[in-house]
Design a protein around this motif. Structure first.
Motif, PDB file in Angstrom:
ATOM      1  N   ALA A 104      44.291  61.621  84.805  1.00 42.74           N
ATOM      2  CA  ALA A 104      43.852  62.020  86.145  1.00 42.74           C
ATOM      3  C   ALA A 104      44.917  62.774  86.924  1.00 42.74           C
ATOM      4  CB  ALA A 104      43.411  60.781  86.936  1.00 42.74           C
ATOM      5  N   ILE A 105      46.185  62.633  86.569  1.00 40.50           N
ATOM      6  CA  ILE A 105      47.283  63.238  87.329  1.00 40.50           C
ATOM      7  C   ILE A 105      47.820  64.434  86.559  1.00 40.50           C
ATOM      8  CG2 ILE A 105      49.094  61.804  86.308  1.00 40.50           C
ATOM      9  CD1 ILE A 105      50.316  61.612  89.113  1.00 40.50           C
ATOM     10  N   ASP A 106      48.201  65.464  87.303  1.00 41.44           N
ATOM     11  CA  ASP A 106      48.774  66.638  86.662  1.00 41.44           C
ATOM     12  C   ASP A 106      50.298  66.577  86.715  1.00 41.44           C
ATOM     13  OD1 ASP A 106      49.077  66.953  89.322  1.00 41.44           O
ATOM     14  OD2 ASP A 106      48.283  68.983  89.438  1.00 41.44           O
ATOM     15  N   GLU A 107      50.919  67.513  86.056  1.00 40.77           N
ATOM     16  CA  GLU A 107      52.378  67.489  85.912  1.00 40.77           C
ATOM     17  C   GLU A 107      53.092  67.702  87.235  1.00 40.77           C
ATOM     18  OE1 GLU A 107      55.850  69.762  83.269  1.00 40.77           O
ATOM     19  OE2 GLU A 107      53.721  70.201  82.961  1.00 40.77           O
ATOM     20  N   ASP A 108      52.603  68.623  88.067  1.00 39.64           N
ATOM     21  CA  ASP A 108      53.278  68.917  89.335  1.00 39.64           C
ATOM     22  C   ASP A 108      53.268  67.713  90.266  1.00 39.64           C
ATOM     23  OD1 ASP A 108      53.706  71.459  88.401  1.00 39.64           O
ATOM     24  OD2 ASP A 108      51.872  72.273  89.315  1.00 39.64           O
ATOM     25  N   LEU A 109      52.105  67.073  90.421  1.00 37.90           N
ATOM     26  CA  LEU A 109      52.019  65.922  91.314  1.00 37.90           C
ATOM     27  C   LEU A 109      52.875  64.766  90.811  1.00 37.90           C
ATOM     28  CD1 LEU A 109      50.814  64.497  93.750  1.00 37.90           C
ATOM     29  CD2 LEU A 109      48.815  63.902  92.356  1.00 37.90           C
ATOM     30  N   LEU A 110      52.868  64.527  89.497  1.00 39.57           N
ATOM     31  CA  LEU A 110      53.661  63.435  88.955  1.00 39.57           C
ATOM     32  C   LEU A 110      55.151  63.666  89.189  1.00 39.57           C
ATOM     33  CD1 LEU A 110      53.879  60.828  87.314  1.00 39.57           C
ATOM     34  CD2 LEU A 110      53.902  62.215  85.240  1.00 39.57           C
ATOM     35  N   ARG A 111      55.623  64.888  88.966  1.00 38.68           N
ATOM     36  CA  ARG A 111      57.053  65.146  89.147  1.00 38.68           C
ATOM     37  C   ARG A 111      57.456  65.063  90.622  1.00 38.68           C
ATOM     38  NH1 ARG A 111      59.134  69.590  84.699  1.00 38.68           N
ATOM     39  NH2 ARG A 111      58.334  68.453  82.857  1.00 38.68           N
ATOM     40  N   LEU A 146      54.744  64.780  80.371  1.00 42.01           N
ATOM     41  CA  LEU A 146      54.595  65.209  81.766  1.00 42.01           C
ATOM     42  C   LEU A 146      55.875  65.020  82.565  1.00 42.01           C
ATOM     43  CD1 LEU A 146      51.058  63.874  82.787  1.00 42.01           C
ATOM     44  CD2 LEU A 146      51.693  66.113  81.899  1.00 42.01           C
ATOM     45  N   LEU A 147      56.747  64.138  82.131  1.00 42.23           N
ATOM     46  CA  LEU A 147      57.985  63.880  82.856  1.00 42.23           C
ATOM     47  C   LEU A 147      59.031  64.934  82.541  1.00 42.23           C
ATOM     48  CD1 LEU A 147      58.235  60.032  82.227  1.00 42.23           C
ATOM     49  CD2 LEU A 147      57.588  61.136  84.369  1.00 42.23           C
ATOM     50  N   HIS A 148      59.972  65.061  83.474  1.00 37.45           N
ATOM     51  CA  HIS A 148      61.125  65.918  83.211  1.00 37.45           C
ATOM     52  C   HIS A 148      61.953  65.308  82.084  1.00 37.45           C
ATOM     53  CE1 HIS A 148      64.852  68.204  83.971  1.00 37.45           C
ATOM     54  NE2 HIS A 148      64.053  69.107  84.515  1.00 37.45           N
ATOM     55  N   LEU A 178      56.083  62.893  92.762  1.00 37.81           N
ATOM     56  CA  LEU A 178      56.154  61.467  93.068  1.00 37.81           C
ATOM     57  C   LEU A 178      57.373  60.818  92.422  1.00 37.81           C
ATOM     58  CD1 LEU A 178      52.388  60.458  92.669  1.00 37.81           C
ATOM     59  CD2 LEU A 178      53.608  61.097  94.746  1.00 37.81           C
ATOM     60  N   VAL A 179      57.763  61.326  91.253  1.00 40.33           N
ATOM     61  CA  VAL A 179      58.904  60.752  90.549  1.00 40.33           C
ATOM     62  C   VAL A 179      60.211  60.989  91.307  1.00 40.33           C
ATOM     63  CG1 VAL A 179      60.309  61.086  88.465  1.00 40.33           C
ATOM     64  CG2 VAL A 179      57.865  60.718  88.266  1.00 40.33           C
ATOM     65  N   GLN A 180      60.255  62.000  92.162  1.00 42.97           N
ATOM     66  CA  GLN A 180      61.474  62.294  92.917  1.00 42.97           C
ATOM     67  C   GLN A 180      61.874  61.157  93.843  1.00 42.97           C
ATOM     68  OE1 GLN A 180      63.399  64.946  92.340  1.00 42.97           O
ATOM     69  NE2 GLN A 180      61.917  65.509  90.745  1.00 42.97           N
ATOM     70  N   TYR A 181      60.943  60.248  94.153  1.00 40.91           N
ATOM     71  CA  TYR A 181      61.271  59.119  95.026  1.00 40.91           C
ATOM     72  C   TYR A 181      62.049  58.031  94.286  1.00 40.91           C
ATOM     73  CZ  TYR A 181      58.102  60.998  98.545  1.00 40.91           C
ATOM     74  OH  TYR A 181      57.504  61.788  99.486  1.00 40.91           O
ATOM     75  N   LYS A 182      62.452  58.271  93.046  1.00 43.83           N
ATOM     76  CA  LYS A 182      63.227  57.287  92.298  1.00 43.83           C
ATOM     77  C   LYS A 182      64.605  57.065  92.898  1.00 43.83           C
ATOM     78  CE  LYS A 182      65.152  60.701  89.124  1.00 43.83           C
ATOM     79  NZ  LYS A 182      65.268  61.152  87.741  1.00 43.83           N
ATOM     80  N   SER A 183      65.094  58.021  93.682  1.00 48.92           N
ATOM     81  CA  SER A 183      66.390  57.882  94.355  1.00 48.92           C
ATOM     82  C   SER A 183      66.231  57.762  95.861  1.00 48.92           C
ATOM     83  CB  SER A 183      67.289  59.073  94.013  1.00 48.92           C
ATOM     84  OG  SER A 183      66.653  60.292  94.387  1.00 48.92           O
ATOM     85  N   TYR A 184      65.072  57.264  96.314  1.00 47.28           N
ATOM     86  CA  TYR A 184      64.826  57.126  97.754  1.00 47.28           C
ATOM     87  C   TYR A 184      65.723  56.032  98.328  1.00 47.28           C
ATOM     88  CZ  TYR A 184      62.020  57.295 102.038  1.00 47.28           C
ATOM     89  OH  TYR A 184      61.603  57.450 103.334  1.00 47.28           O
ATOM     90  N   ARG A 185      66.026  56.145  99.616  1.00 53.72           N
ATOM     91  CA  ARG A 185      66.980  55.215 100.232  1.00 53.72           C
ATOM     92  C   ARG A 185      66.444  53.787 100.323  1.00 53.72           C
ATOM     93  NH1 ARG A 185      64.905  58.510 104.211  1.00 53.72           N
ATOM     94  NH2 ARG A 185      63.646  57.447 105.801  1.00 53.72           N
ATOM     95  N   ASP A 186      65.116  53.634 100.417  1.00 53.17           N
ATOM     96  CA  ASP A 186      64.541  52.300 100.515  1.00 53.17           C
ATOM     97  C   ASP A 186      64.252  51.770  99.118  1.00 53.17           C
ATOM     98  OD1 ASP A 186      63.201  50.352 102.638  1.00 53.17           O
ATOM     99  OD2 ASP A 186      61.876  50.458 100.904  1.00 53.17           O
ATOM    100  N   ARG A 187      64.591  50.504  98.902  1.00 52.85           N
ATOM    101  CA  ARG A 187      64.466  49.919  97.553  1.00 52.85           C
ATOM    102  C   ARG A 187      63.015  49.779  97.120  1.00 52.85           C
ATOM    103  NH1 ARG A 187      67.349  47.247  93.804  1.00 52.85           N
ATOM    104  NH2 ARG A 187      66.308  45.589  92.625  1.00 52.85           N
ATOM    105  N   SER A 188      62.094  49.424  98.046  1.00 51.68           N
ATOM    106  CA  SER A 188      60.696  49.230  97.661  1.00 51.68           C
ATOM    107  C   SER A 188      60.079  50.516  97.135  1.00 51.68           C
ATOM    108  CB  SER A 188      59.906  48.704  98.860  1.00 51.68           C
ATOM    109  OG  SER A 188      59.960  49.619  99.938  1.00 51.68           O
ATOM    110  N   VAL A 189      60.367  51.639  97.787  1.00 48.82           N
ATOM    111  CA  VAL A 189      59.844  52.932  97.322  1.00 48.82           C
ATOM    112  C   VAL A 189      60.504  53.319  96.010  1.00 48.82           C
ATOM    113  CG1 VAL A 189      59.542  55.357  97.927  1.00 48.82           C
ATOM    114  CG2 VAL A 189      59.398  53.612  99.703  1.00 48.82           C
ATOM    115  N   MET A 190      61.807  53.097  95.913  1.00 51.10           N
ATOM    116  CA  MET A 190      62.534  53.450  94.695  1.00 51.10           C
ATOM    117  C   MET A 190      61.984  52.691  93.482  1.00 51.10           C
ATOM    118  SD  MET A 190      66.548  52.793  93.859  1.00 51.10           S
ATOM    119  CE  MET A 190      66.263  51.029  93.903  1.00 51.10           C
TER     120      MET A 190
END
Length: 696
Positions: free
Chosen positions: A407-414, A445-447, A416-428
């Motif tokens: 259901a998800i395409d490559e652009d949208l997934l990449r 689909l991932l980098h 959303l994946v950028q939040y892996k280094s977000y400042r808040d732990r729950s989002v990360m």
């Protein structure tokens, strides 16, 4: 003796006792009472709405001794049924209850057919008497359960189920609601646990009576019992209450030990109750519906045109989503409808997200679910929202993609994946769990930096396509059964040597350097070109060997699966081998740690806790924890001994003063009263008499 017999007509309990002992000797007294009953009934029918204590006593008397005179009382049950059918809504509550109790007594003595009595009681559910309705419901459930105790009475069950079906369409609200409750209770007790009962209850979801509809919807939202709960009583680590009680008798008695004993007793009592419960099944009622597609379409049509409360709409959405997810249905209008409620400020929005995940499965076209993912990204996963809202949105995306990865395409997934280094732990953590999911399903689909180190498990992943069925004729990992514990598989050692050989080869940078330094020398340039070509050949050869190894493993797994009957120990070895594949590096043969966030397997239903799973940072600082404790103590009574004096300035008792005195002052009283021997008493008495003599 004659005087005593003259009192029998007025003393029905004594007469009842005598008749049960010797029915033939007291036939005349019985005939007299029976005639009295008939006269009383004739008088009673003139005003049936009035209470009649004499009639109640005579009816119960005849019901108690009915087995003693079967010929004389053969028409007695039908006479009572006729009274109830003729005056059921007019009768006084006490008289109606007495008639029902008498009929139940006759039914227990097998003097009345079960169908006649149950159909009559179903009709009496229309009465405006709550106590009677509850009494009849309990009897109906118990009677049907007893009828099916030894073996299923199919003919009787079919008759009663058909009657229940007509009762659901009854215009009387109370009768229809009670019939639904009875069927649900019989299903829970595993008496009527067949598909016909489930489909009869399913018709209640479309009832015009709200209570009937809500009760039917709640039935299909029931949860299956966890296997852990069912195995608690059989676990090896279960505490035996007898051992604890014996230890409490022998060991020193303390408050802690007594508290533990009471806790063990409660657990033992709970375990006994769980053992006595009826056995449960590992599937819910939604699986037994004959036409799930038609039911889902009718429910959705009813939902679009209804004006009922929001809670009722949520229950309907929940049932529809379960039907779609469990039966892989197609209901494309459901997704745009639920998409309208996907706003952070929406009431019960986490349940809305749960329903959208439950309604996702692999057969839904990706372009149908893709707008839902974009709505989640636009409304939830943005930095203008709080971190909790963003984490919930990412969790919802993960649960949807777990069931429909396409259901998800490559652009949208990449993005959303950028939040892996977000400042808040729950989002990360939510973003990293999404990465772990696609590492195991669609790593392409991932980098490249997000795919992680390649493992044997990732090398076996096949590309996914819509409608493609990944059906195997072998058990993955079963090749481990063909090797012993002290030897390695030949193909593994072969693949490891290839990897080591490839690591020591000159890289492309060396080729480029040599060619640039000796550019003028045509022979050297030619040799370098041949070296680079040789390297490309090595790459192709290595890829070919890896594919050959996978093919060999597949053949070995197929051989192990088809030629051997697998035991529990074999399955354990296979599971361990599959786990090893997830941590074994496919390039160098080294092991790496398991991922921090394990990938969850897609279950039939989506747990609300999976959507609301927010990682919170624990307060590790000691001073912060102490401040939190002090904050909770404000406004609370002082912990410790409470002084019972009404006036704190008044004096205390000697017993209270004794607690604050020095031990040396109380030392002589520490022994307390000790039981003296007979000799000590003699000596004490002698000393006392001598003392009195001296005083004189």
């Amino acid at each position: 003796m004659g005087r005593r017999n003259n009192q029998l007509p007025e003393n029905l309990p004594q007469l009842q006792n005598l008749i049960k002992r010797d029915a033939a000797s007291y036939r005349e007294e019985f005939v007299q009472q029976y005639q009295h009953l008939q006269n009383t009934i004739e008088v009673f029918q003139l005003s049936p709405e009035q209470p009649n204590k004499t009639l109640d006593d005579l009816i119960m008397f005849m019901a108690q001794i009915a087995q003693c005179y079967p010929d004389e009382l053969k028409d007695f049950p039908q006479q009572l049924i006729g009274l109830l059918q003729k005056h059921n809504t007019v009768l006084d509550n006490s008289v109606r209850m007495t008639l029902c109790r008498a009929l139940i007594l006759l039914r227990n003595k097998n003097l009345l057919a079960p169908t006649d009595l149950l159909e009559l009681f179903f009709q009496l559910l229309r009465c405006q008497d709550k106590n009677l309705r509850m009494f009849l419901e309990n009897h109906i459930v118990t009677d049907i359960k007893n009828l099916n105790a030894k073996h299923k009475n199919a003919k009787l069950n079919t008759t009663l189920q058909n009657f229940m079906f007509t009762m659901l369409k009854d215009s009387n609200t109370k009768a229809a609601k009670m019939s639904v409750d009875i069927m649900i209770e019989l299903y829970k007790k595993n008496v009527w646990n067949d598909a016909k009962t489930v489909n009869v209850i399913a018709t209640g979801c479309f009832s015009k009576i709200t209570k009937v509809m809500v009760a039917s919807l709640k039935f299909f939202l029931g949860k299956d019992p966890e296997e852990k709960d069912s195995d608690n009583s059989d676990s090896e680590n279960e505490v035996n209450p007898k051992d604890v009680m014996m230890a409490n008798k022998v060991n020193k008695k303390t408050r802690k030990r007594e508290k533990q004993l009471n806790k063990v007793k409660k657990l033992a009592s709970k375990a006994y109750k769980n053992k006595s419960k009826a056995p449960t099944f590992n599937f819910s009622a939604v699986h037994l519906i004959h036409d799930p597609q038609g039911m889902a379409e009718k429910l959705f049509k009813q939902l679009e045109s209804t004006n009922k409360r929001f809670e009722v709409k949520l229950m309907t959405l929940d049932v529809i989503s379960r039907l779609i997810g469990l039966h892989n249905l197609f209901l494309f209008n459901f997704y745009p409808y639920i998409q309208r409620f996907m706003q952070p400020h929406q009431r019960e929005v986490t349940r809305i997200l749960q329903f959208s995940a439950q309604a996702s499965h692999e057969l839904v076209p990706p372009d149908v679910i893709e707008p839902i993912l974009k709505t989640l990204a636009n409304n939830f996963i943005t930095e203008r929202n709080s971190s909790d809202v963003m984490a919930i949105g990412l969790n919802a995306v993960k649960e949807i993609c777990l069931r429909c990865p396409l259901a998800i395409d490559e652009d949208l997934l990449r993005d959303l994946v950028q939040y892996k280094s977000y400042r808040d732990r729950s989002v990360m953590m939510a973003a990293r769990s999404l990465i772990q999911l696609f590492r195991a399903t669609r790593p392409e689909l991932l980098h490249k930096k997000d795919r992680g180190r390649p493992t044997e498990a990732t090398s076996e992943i096949e590309p996914m396509d819509y409608g493609k069925v990944d059906a195997k004729d072998y058990i993955p990992g079963a090749e481990v059964l063909l090797k012993s514990d002290n030897e390695e598989i030949e193909i593994d050692s072969a693949s490891g040597s290839d990897d080591e050989e490839w690591i020591n080869v000159q890289h492309s940078d060396d080729c480029a350097t040599e060619s640039s330094e000796e550019e003028e020398d045509e022979n050297d340039a030619k040799s370098n070109t041949e070296g680079c070509d040789d390297k490309q050949e090595r790459k192709i050869l290595k890829a070919k060997r890896k594919s050959d190894n996978l093919k060999v493993k597949m053949e070995m797994a197929q051989k192990a699966t088809l030629e051997k009957i697998l035991t529990d120990e074999d399955f354990k070895r296979i599971d361990m081998a599959n786990v090893k594949k997830q941590v074994q590096d496919s390039r160098k043969g080294v092991k790496r740690k398991l991922p921090e966030v394990p990938v969850n397997q897609a279950s039939e239903l989506v747990k609300l806790s999976d959507i609301e799973n927010i990682y919170k940072k624990r307060k590790h600082d000691k001073q912060t924890r102490i401040e939190s404790v002090r904050k909770g103590q404000t406004g609370r009574e002082k912990f410790g001994y409470k002084d019972g004096r009404m006036n704190e300035h008044c004096s205390k008792t000697n017993r209270e003063k004794r607690k604050n005195k020095n031990f040396q002052m109380m030392r002589h009283k520490a022994r307390g009263k000790v039981k003296r021997s007979f000799k000590d008493k003699q000596i004490a008495l002698r000393n006392h008499l001598l003392k009195l003599k001296k005083m004189k």
